[in-house]
Structure formats: C-alpha cells, structure tokens
Design a protein around this motif. Sequence first.
Motif, PDB file in Angstrom:
ATOM      1  N   ILE A 292       0.840  -1.198   0.000  1.00 18.54           N
ATOM      2  CA  ILE A 292       0.000   0.000   0.000  1.00 18.54           C
ATOM      3  C   ILE A 292       0.875   1.248   0.000  1.00 18.54           C
ATOM      4  CG2 ILE A 292      -1.635   1.332   1.407  1.00 18.54           C
ATOM      5  CD1 ILE A 292      -2.793  -1.388   2.311  1.00 18.54           C
ATOM      6  N   GLY A 293       1.934   1.247   0.800  1.00 20.72           N
ATOM      7  CA  GLY A 293       2.854   2.383   0.830  1.00 20.72           C
ATOM      8  C   GLY A 293       3.547   2.600  -0.506  1.00 20.72           C
ATOM      9  N   LEU A 294       3.897   1.518  -1.193  1.00 22.82           N
ATOM     10  CA  LEU A 294       4.524   1.654  -2.510  1.00 22.82           C
ATOM     11  C   LEU A 294       3.557   2.235  -3.532  1.00 22.82           C
ATOM     12  CD1 LEU A 294       6.607  -1.647  -2.702  1.00 22.82           C
ATOM     13  CD2 LEU A 294       7.381   0.660  -2.152  1.00 22.82           C
ATOM     14  N   VAL A 295       2.297   1.834  -3.462  1.00 21.75           N
ATOM     15  CA  VAL A 295       1.294   2.393  -4.376  1.00 21.75           C
ATOM     16  C   VAL A 295       1.114   3.885  -4.105  1.00 21.75           C
ATOM     17  CG1 VAL A 295      -1.180   2.356  -4.935  1.00 21.75           C
ATOM     18  CG2 VAL A 295       0.101   0.224  -4.794  1.00 21.75           C
TER      19      VAL A 295
ATOM     20  N   ILE B  14       1.877   6.979  -6.716  1.00 22.60           N
ATOM     21  CA  ILE B  14       0.865   8.005  -6.990  1.00 22.60           C
ATOM     22  C   ILE B  14       1.412   9.394  -6.661  1.00 22.60           C
ATOM     23  CG2 ILE B  14      -1.379   8.892  -6.213  1.00 22.60           C
ATOM     24  CD1 ILE B  14      -2.257   5.956  -5.946  1.00 22.60           C
ATOM     25  N   ALA B  15       2.154   9.519  -5.564  1.00 22.23           N
ATOM     26  CA  ALA B  15       2.722  10.815  -5.176  1.00 22.23           C
ATOM     27  C   ALA B  15       3.747  11.302  -6.200  1.00 22.23           C
ATOM     28  CB  ALA B  15       3.350  10.714  -3.789  1.00 22.23           C
TER      29      ALA B  15
ATOM     30  N   GLY C 257       6.429   3.776   2.468  1.00 20.54           N
ATOM     31  CA  GLY C 257       6.273   2.365   2.810  1.00 20.54           C
ATOM     32  C   GLY C 257       6.489   2.117   4.291  1.00 20.54           C
ATOM     33  N   SER C 258       7.540   2.712   4.849  1.00 16.58           N
ATOM     34  CA  SER C 258       7.791   2.530   6.283  1.00 16.58           C
ATOM     35  C   SER C 258       6.760   3.256   7.122  1.00 16.58           C
ATOM     36  CB  SER C 258       9.197   2.993   6.637  1.00 16.58           C
ATOM     37  OG  SER C 258       9.350   4.363   6.338  1.00 16.58           O
ATOM     38  N   TRP C 259       6.237   4.369   6.635  1.00 14.83           N
ATOM     39  CA  TRP C 259       5.198   5.102   7.361  1.00 14.83           C
ATOM     40  C   TRP C 259       3.923   4.264   7.466  1.00 14.83           C
ATOM     41  CZ3 TRP C 259       0.913   7.791   4.785  1.00 14.83           C
ATOM     42  CH2 TRP C 259       0.088   8.460   5.687  1.00 14.83           C
ATOM     43  N   VAL C 260       3.500   3.663   6.370  1.00 17.17           N
ATOM     44  CA  VAL C 260       2.280   2.855   6.384  1.00 17.17           C
ATOM     45  C   VAL C 260       2.487   1.592   7.216  1.00 17.17           C
ATOM     46  CG1 VAL C 260       0.671   1.560   4.942  1.00 17.17           C
ATOM     47  CG2 VAL C 260       1.450   3.777   4.197  1.00 17.17           C
TER      48      VAL C 260
END
Length: 126
Positions: A35-38, A42-43, A81-84
């Motif tokens: 999810i973080g990579l997606v 997008i960002a 990614g690490s945040w999510v």
Amino acid sequence: MADPVRTEESIRRDMRLRALLRQPLFRLLAINLAIGLVVAVIAVAGLLALDAHRLRSLILGDQSPVVAVGLLLFGFAITLGSWVMGSAIMRLGDDDDDDTGRSAAAPVTDTAEPLPVRIGARARRR
C-alpha cells in the motif's frame, strides 16, 4: 512444455516462503508495504504531472531522467512504505468494536463516585 525438474533446494525455498506467508505479522507488513509503494508511485506521478516547482521540467532536462525519477521514487517508497507499515503496527492494539470512542485500556464505571487513589511518597528527603 514440460515442467523443469525441481531440485531439493527449490522445494525447500518454496516451503520456507509458504511458511513465511502463513505468519500474520509478515502478511500485515507485506500488505502495508505494498500500500505504501502504491501511495509513493501516486505521489511521484502527481508531482510529475503537476510539474510542482518545475520538477518535471528539471528532470526531463537532465541527461538521464530515468535515474532521477528512480531516485525520487526510491526515496518516496522508503518513506511512505515505512510510514504505512509503522502505522499498521501501532494500530495492532486498537479495539474497533468499541462504539463509545473510549480507549479499551481505560475501564468505564457506571457509578458517579470518585475512585480511591493511594498517594504515598517514595523518595527520601536529604
């Protein structure tokens, strides 16, 4: 086309991977990393599409724009990614079934009486 002969090493590797995928914590981290990579893709796509602070113009004017976009995407992927993943780990103890909005750690009492609290000094005076 015939199946290639599987070696004992590849069978063991597949068994270890399946055992790893059965672990709920690993699945949680893998799903949230995806999810973080997606979100990172997008960002970066949004930054390039909007040409924020002339970033797209700067990158496309470079000799190797693929490297610049790759480094930007790598930085966003690590960060988001690490945040999510971290937010998913921090939410592990939450109880979403509670409709009152109170934390599960604080018990709710039906009485209006104050609770007795013992106060005692443990430090010695000098």
